[in-house]
Design a protein around this motif. Structure first.
Motif, PDB file in Angstrom:
ATOM      1  N   ALA A   2      19.410 117.625   5.103  1.00 54.03           N
ATOM      2  CA  ALA A   2      20.092 117.048   3.954  1.00 54.03           C
ATOM      3  C   ALA A   2      20.314 115.553   4.165  1.00 54.03           C
ATOM      4  O   ALA A   2      20.587 115.101   5.280  1.00 54.03           O
ATOM      5  CB  ALA A   2      21.423 117.744   3.746  1.00 54.03           C
ATOM      6  N   PRO A   3      20.191 114.768   3.088  1.00 52.18           N
ATOM      7  CA  PRO A   3      20.488 113.341   3.201  1.00 52.18           C
ATOM      8  C   PRO A   3      21.912 113.124   3.703  1.00 52.18           C
ATOM      9  O   PRO A   3      22.806 113.926   3.459  1.00 52.18           O
ATOM     10  CB  PRO A   3      20.317 112.838   1.761  1.00 52.18           C
ATOM     11  CG  PRO A   3      19.411 113.831   1.119  1.00 52.18           C
ATOM     12  CD  PRO A   3      19.742 115.156   1.743  1.00 52.18           C
ATOM     13  N   ILE A   4      22.117 112.018   4.398  1.00 50.91           N
ATOM     14  CA  ILE A   4      23.428 111.736   5.000  1.00 50.91           C
ATOM     15  C   ILE A   4      24.205 110.747   4.144  1.00 50.91           C
ATOM     16  O   ILE A   4      23.668 110.125   3.221  1.00 50.91           O
ATOM     17  CB  ILE A   4      23.262 111.182   6.428  1.00 50.91           C
ATOM     18  CG1 ILE A   4      22.566 109.810   6.378  1.00 50.91           C
ATOM     19  CG2 ILE A   4      22.494 112.144   7.309  1.00 50.91           C
ATOM     20  CD1 ILE A   4      22.610 109.071   7.692  1.00 50.91           C
ATOM     21  N   ASP A   5      25.503 110.607   4.456  1.00 49.89           N
ATOM     22  CA  ASP A   5      26.337 109.599   3.823  1.00 49.89           C
ATOM     23  C   ASP A   5      25.988 108.238   4.431  1.00 49.89           C
ATOM     24  O   ASP A   5      26.256 107.978   5.609  1.00 49.89           O
ATOM     25  CB  ASP A   5      27.806 109.942   4.066  1.00 49.89           C
ATOM     26  CG  ASP A   5      28.757 108.943   3.398  1.00 49.89           C
ATOM     27  OD1 ASP A   5      28.270 107.995   2.753  1.00 49.89           O
ATOM     28  OD2 ASP A   5      29.978 109.120   3.547  1.00 49.89           O
ATOM     29  N   LEU A   6      25.382 107.385   3.620  1.00 45.90           N
ATOM     30  CA  LEU A   6      24.901 106.098   4.117  1.00 45.90           C
ATOM     31  C   LEU A   6      25.957 104.997   4.086  1.00 45.90           C
ATOM     32  O   LEU A   6      25.705 103.888   4.549  1.00 45.90           O
ATOM     33  CB  LEU A   6      23.677 105.657   3.308  1.00 45.90           C
ATOM     34  CG  LEU A   6      22.432 106.527   3.417  1.00 45.90           C
ATOM     35  CD1 LEU A   6      21.346 105.999   2.486  1.00 45.90           C
ATOM     36  CD2 LEU A   6      21.923 106.578   4.847  1.00 45.90           C
ATOM     37  N   ARG A   7      27.147 105.289   3.562  1.00 42.08           N
ATOM     38  CA  ARG A   7      28.142 104.220   3.389  1.00 42.08           C
ATOM     39  C   ARG A   7      28.574 103.574   4.708  1.00 42.08           C
ATOM     40  O   ARG A   7      28.667 102.328   4.775  1.00 42.08           O
ATOM     41  CB  ARG A   7      29.341 104.764   2.611  1.00 42.08           C
ATOM     42  CG  ARG A   7      29.034 104.984   1.127  1.00 42.08           C
ATOM     43  CD  ARG A   7      30.181 105.666   0.417  1.00 42.08           C
ATOM     44  NE  ARG A   7      30.382 107.028   0.902  1.00 42.08           N
ATOM     45  CZ  ARG A   7      31.294 107.866   0.420  1.00 42.08           C
ATOM     46  NH1 ARG A   7      32.109 107.462  -0.556  1.00 42.08           N
ATOM     47  NH2 ARG A   7      31.404 109.088   0.912  1.00 42.08           N
ATOM     48  N   PRO A   8      28.814 104.335   5.772  1.00 40.70           N
ATOM     49  CA  PRO A   8      29.160 103.661   7.036  1.00 40.70           C
ATOM     50  C   PRO A   8      28.021 102.790   7.566  1.00 40.70           C
ATOM     51  O   PRO A   8      28.269 101.709   8.124  1.00 40.70           O
ATOM     52  CB  PRO A   8      29.452 104.829   7.986  1.00 40.70           C
ATOM     53  CG  PRO A   8      29.796 105.979   7.096  1.00 40.70           C
ATOM     54  CD  PRO A   8      28.941 105.805   5.882  1.00 40.70           C
ATOM     55  N   LEU A   9      26.784 103.237   7.386  1.00 40.99           N
ATOM     56  CA  LEU A   9      25.642 102.441   7.829  1.00 40.99           C
ATOM     57  C   LEU A   9      25.496 101.185   6.979  1.00 40.99           C
ATOM     58  O   LEU A   9      25.115 100.122   7.484  1.00 40.99           O
ATOM     59  CB  LEU A   9      24.365 103.271   7.766  1.00 40.99           C
ATOM     60  CG  LEU A   9      24.350 104.571   8.575  1.00 40.99           C
ATOM     61  CD1 LEU A   9      22.989 105.242   8.452  1.00 40.99           C
ATOM     62  CD2 LEU A   9      24.683 104.305  10.031  1.00 40.99           C
ATOM     63  N   ALA A  10      25.803 101.315   5.679  1.00 43.44           N
ATOM     64  CA  ALA A  10      25.730 100.141   4.799  1.00 43.44           C
ATOM     65  C   ALA A  10      26.741  99.089   5.236  1.00 43.44           C
ATOM     66  O   ALA A  10      26.456  97.884   5.203  1.00 43.44           O
ATOM     67  CB  ALA A  10      25.993 100.556   3.351  1.00 43.44           C
ATOM     68  N   SER A  11      27.910  99.534   5.663  1.00 49.08           N
ATOM     69  CA  SER A  11      28.926  98.590   6.139  1.00 49.08           C
ATOM     70  C   SER A  11      28.442  97.857   7.379  1.00 49.08           C
ATOM     71  O   SER A  11      28.603  96.624   7.495  1.00 49.08           O
ATOM     72  CB  SER A  11      30.224  99.346   6.436  1.00 49.08           C
ATOM     73  OG  SER A  11      31.206  98.477   6.964  1.00 49.08           O
ATOM     74  N   THR A  12      27.837  98.598   8.298  1.00 53.35           N
ATOM     75  CA  THR A  12      27.279  97.964   9.494  1.00 53.35           C
ATOM     76  C   THR A  12      26.173  96.986   9.127  1.00 53.35           C
ATOM     77  O   THR A  12      26.079  95.887   9.685  1.00 53.35           O
ATOM     78  CB  THR A  12      26.724  99.034  10.453  1.00 53.35           C
ATOM     79  OG1 THR A  12      27.779  99.912  10.837  1.00 53.35           O
ATOM     80  CG2 THR A  12      26.096  98.403  11.686  1.00 53.35           C
ATOM     81  N   ALA A  13      25.323  97.379   8.165  1.00 50.02           N
ATOM     82  CA  ALA A  13      24.227  96.506   7.742  1.00 50.02           C
ATOM     83  C   ALA A  13      24.756  95.193   7.175  1.00 50.02           C
ATOM     84  O   ALA A  13      24.227  94.110   7.479  1.00 50.02           O
ATOM     85  CB  ALA A  13      23.359  97.220   6.711  1.00 50.02           C
ATOM     86  N   ARG A  14      25.791  95.261   6.369  1.00 46.18           N
ATOM     87  CA  ARG A  14      26.367  94.032   5.796  1.00 46.18           C
ATOM     88  C   ARG A  14      26.958  93.152   6.894  1.00 46.18           C
ATOM     89  O   ARG A  14      26.824  91.921   6.860  1.00 46.18           O
ATOM     90  CB  ARG A  14      27.434  94.394   4.748  1.00 46.18           C
ATOM     91  CG  ARG A  14      26.855  94.992   3.474  1.00 46.18           C
ATOM     92  CD  ARG A  14      27.908  95.061   2.381  1.00 46.18           C
ATOM     93  NE  ARG A  14      28.974  96.004   2.725  1.00 46.18           N
ATOM     94  CZ  ARG A  14      28.973  97.283   2.407  1.00 46.18           C
ATOM     95  NH1 ARG A  14      27.936  97.803   1.736  1.00 46.18           N
ATOM     96  NH2 ARG A  14      29.984  98.067   2.725  1.00 46.18           N
ATOM     97  N   GLU A  15      27.593  93.775   7.867  1.00 50.79           N
ATOM     98  CA  GLU A  15      28.174  93.029   8.989  1.00 50.79           C
ATOM     99  C   GLU A  15      27.088  92.311   9.786  1.00 50.79           C
ATOM    100  O   GLU A  15      27.212  91.117  10.106  1.00 50.79           O
ATOM    101  CB  GLU A  15      28.943  94.011   9.874  1.00 50.79           C
ATOM    102  CG  GLU A  15      29.533  93.434  11.128  1.00 50.79           C
ATOM    103  CD  GLU A  15      30.184  94.529  11.963  1.00 50.79           C
ATOM    104  OE1 GLU A  15      29.589  94.937  12.977  1.00 50.79           O
ATOM    105  OE2 GLU A  15      31.283  94.981  11.587  1.00 50.79           O
ATOM    106  N   VAL A  16      26.026  93.043  10.113  1.00 53.11           N
ATOM    107  CA  VAL A  16      24.923  92.472  10.880  1.00 53.11           C
ATOM    108  C   VAL A  16      24.240  91.359  10.083  1.00 53.11           C
ATOM    109  O   VAL A  16      23.922  90.285  10.623  1.00 53.11           O
ATOM    110  CB  VAL A  16      23.916  93.574  11.272  1.00 53.11           C
ATOM    111  CG1 VAL A  16      22.643  92.963  11.846  1.00 53.11           C
ATOM    112  CG2 VAL A  16      24.546  94.534  12.273  1.00 53.11           C
ATOM    113  N   ALA A  17      24.005  91.610   8.794  1.00 51.95           N
ATOM    114  CA  ALA A  17      23.325  90.623   7.957  1.00 51.95           C
ATOM    115  C   ALA A  17      24.116  89.321   7.895  1.00 51.95           C
ATOM    116  O   ALA A  17      23.541  88.223   7.953  1.00 51.95           O
ATOM    117  CB  ALA A  17      23.112  91.186   6.560  1.00 51.95           C
ATOM    118  N   ALA A  18      25.448  89.437   7.789  1.00 55.49           N
ATOM    119  CA  ALA A  18      26.279  88.233   7.737  1.00 55.49           C
ATOM    120  C   ALA A  18      26.204  87.453   9.042  1.00 55.49           C
ATOM    121  O   ALA A  18      26.105  86.226   9.047  1.00 55.49           O
ATOM    122  CB  ALA A  18      27.730  88.628   7.436  1.00 55.49           C
TER     123      ALA A  18
END
Length: 253
Positions: A2-18
């Motif tokens: 089943a697909p996972i909840d991507l919201r925690p990963l999205a938060s990490t991605a925004r942090e890394v991108a910044a």
């Protein structure tokens, strides 16, 4: 899976991108098990979940391949499981190509990926028995008796890096070449990788005649045909081959 909840990963991605000065775009809709999004011209940012242990050494594998057969690694943060990777452009996968052309490209890409390696990569022989045990109640359990018998007779290689999820949708056009993406890298033998190619792409219903043609193409490139057949049954058992696929797989051995 089943697909996972991507919201925690999205938060990490925004942090890394910044931190890295990346221009993060909307995530790709087809990325359901990791967070993957454009990250500026010619690159993507990928963040994998901590419980996806099969992806633990993805960055190490991409670094070893260095853009030869796989998308190039630009930057990584192992602690946050973040990777900046070359974006395959136009990004069409092998499912868009005629059967024999797709297979020929897969053979060429595979021969580039399968190369000597050691630490930090793990050996498939330390994991396959557990995966077979976990298949006792799964869709592929009807294949388990023959899969276990075949596995017990294999002296499994441990010195070659394998992709781990080698199929049509993970081999993309990148300019004038094709590259693999989304590896689940481990140490093993090339024949292990061919199995997942045999029952893909997603729109394809597995057929014995097509399977035999694909096996012949990889065998002509130097792979051991008997070992490819054995791995197809073994991996089909623990990955959950459906009834039609199981019928084809039984016919291979």
């Amino acid at each position: 899976m089943a697909p996972i909840d991507l919201r925690p990963l999205a938060s990490t991605a925004r942090e890394v991108a910044a931190e890295w000065g990346l221009e993060l775009g909307p995530p790709f809709a087809r990325a359901r098990y990791s967070y993957v999004a454009p990250a500026g011209k010619g690159t993507i940012l990928k963040v994998t979940p901590g419980d996806d242990d099969e992806s633990d050494e993805e960055g190490d594998a991409l670094a070893l391949w260095a853009g030869d057969g796989a998308a190039g690694l630009m930057r990584r943060d192992a602690g946050r499981r973040a990777l900046v990777i070359e974006r395959a452009d136009p990004g069409t996968d092998l499912a868009e190509l005629p059967e024999d052309q797709a297979t020929a490209i897969a053979v060429d890409v595979g021969l580039r990926l399968w190369r000597p390696a050691a630490d930090p990569f793990r050996w498939i022989g330390d994991h396959v028995p557990r995966w077979l045990d976990n298949a006792e109640t799964g869709a592929g359990r009807g294949l388990l008796p023959i899969a276990r018998s075949l596995y017990d007779r294999l002296d499994i290689g441990r010195a070659t890096l394998v992709h781990g999820d080698f199929h049509h949708h993970n081999i993309l056009a990148a300019g004038s070449r094709f590259v693999a993406i989304d590896p689940k890298p481990m140490l093993g033998e090339p024949e292990y990788d061919v199995a997942s190619f045999l029952w893909n792409p997603l729109s394809y219903r597995m057929r014995l005649d097509v399977t035999e043609r694909r096996l012949a193409a990889f065998a002509a490139a130097g792979l051991d045909e008997a070992r490819m057949r054995a791995w197809a049954v073994i991996r089909g058992a623990y990955l959950g081959a459906d009834e039609g696929e199981a019928e084809v797989l039984r016919a291979l051995v």
